[in-house]
Motif scaffolding. Structure first.
Motif, PDB file in Angstrom:
ATOM      1  N   GLY A 137       0.779  -1.231   0.000  1.00 41.45           N
ATOM      2  CA  GLY A 137       0.000   0.000   0.000  1.00 41.45           C
ATOM      3  C   GLY A 137       0.810   1.281   0.000  1.00 41.45           C
ATOM      4  O   GLY A 137       0.302   2.324  -0.382  1.00 41.45           O
ATOM      5  N   ASN A 138       2.070   1.228   0.407  1.00 41.88           N
ATOM      6  CA  ASN A 138       2.854   2.458   0.471  1.00 41.88           C
ATOM      7  C   ASN A 138       3.513   2.823  -0.854  1.00 41.88           C
ATOM      8  O   ASN A 138       3.801   3.981  -1.100  1.00 41.88           O
ATOM      9  N   VAL A 139       3.785   1.834  -1.680  1.00 39.31           N
ATOM     10  CA  VAL A 139       4.443   2.074  -2.954  1.00 39.31           C
ATOM     11  C   VAL A 139       3.538   1.547  -4.065  1.00 39.31           C
ATOM     12  O   VAL A 139       3.069   0.415  -4.000  1.00 39.31           O
ATOM     13  N   GLU A 140       3.290   2.369  -5.048  1.00 38.28           N
ATOM     14  CA  GLU A 140       2.432   1.981  -6.163  1.00 38.28           C
ATOM     15  C   GLU A 140       3.138   0.956  -7.055  1.00 38.28           C
ATOM     16  O   GLU A 140       4.364   0.982  -7.201  1.00 38.28           O
ATOM     17  N   ASP A 141       2.354   0.069  -7.643  1.00 36.91           N
ATOM     18  CA  ASP A 141       2.912  -0.924  -8.559  1.00 36.91           C
ATOM     19  C   ASP A 141       3.639  -0.258  -9.717  1.00 36.91           C
ATOM     20  O   ASP A 141       4.646  -0.769 -10.199  1.00 36.91           O
ATOM     21  N   ASP A 142       3.130   0.887 -10.182  1.00 41.16           N
ATOM     22  CA  ASP A 142       3.778   1.609 -11.278  1.00 41.16           C
ATOM     23  C   ASP A 142       5.172   2.075 -10.873  1.00 41.16           C
ATOM     24  O   ASP A 142       6.085   2.089 -11.694  1.00 41.16           O
TER      25      ASP A 142
ATOM     26  N   LYS B 155      12.092  -1.244 -11.777  1.00 37.93           N
ATOM     27  CA  LYS B 155      12.576  -2.468 -12.414  1.00 37.93           C
ATOM     28  C   LYS B 155      13.013  -2.215 -13.852  1.00 37.93           C
ATOM     29  O   LYS B 155      14.014  -2.772 -14.314  1.00 37.93           O
ATOM     30  N   GLU B 156      12.270  -1.373 -14.554  1.00 40.49           N
ATOM     31  CA  GLU B 156      12.655  -1.019 -15.918  1.00 40.49           C
ATOM     32  C   GLU B 156      13.973  -0.252 -15.928  1.00 40.49           C
ATOM     33  O   GLU B 156      14.826  -0.468 -16.793  1.00 40.49           O
TER      34      GLU B 156
END
Length: 80
Positions: free
Chosen positions: A51-56, A62-63
């Motif tokens: 919840g603290n860090v968005e998947d995006d 990672k990219e």
């Protein structure tokens, strides 16, 4: 628990060989430091992603890590 990628295995290159080249190549040294920094950011983001860090944000990191790894691979190929 998230785990760091084994960069040397991904590059199919021994750690000692890379470290030796790193001492002779300032650009490779910079890229390896940058990779480590971004990899640590990915690990931190994944460990608190509840919840603290968005998947995006994780995907972007990672990219970025992958792009740096590609540059490292190119740099190693150029110095052989």
């Amino acid at each position: 628990m998230p785990a760091s990628h084994d960069l040397y295995q991904d590059l199919n290159c021994g750690k000692e060989a890379v470290q030796q080249r790193r001492q002779q190549d300032p650009e490779l040294d910079r890229l390896l430091d940058e990779y480590t920094d971004v990899d640590n950011q990915v690990l931190a983001a994944e460990s608190i992603s509840a919840g603290n860090v968005e998947d995006d944000d994780i995907r972007r990191l990672k990219e970025q890590r992958l792009a740096i790894k590609d540059k490292i691979s190119q740099q190693l190929a150029n110095t052989q």
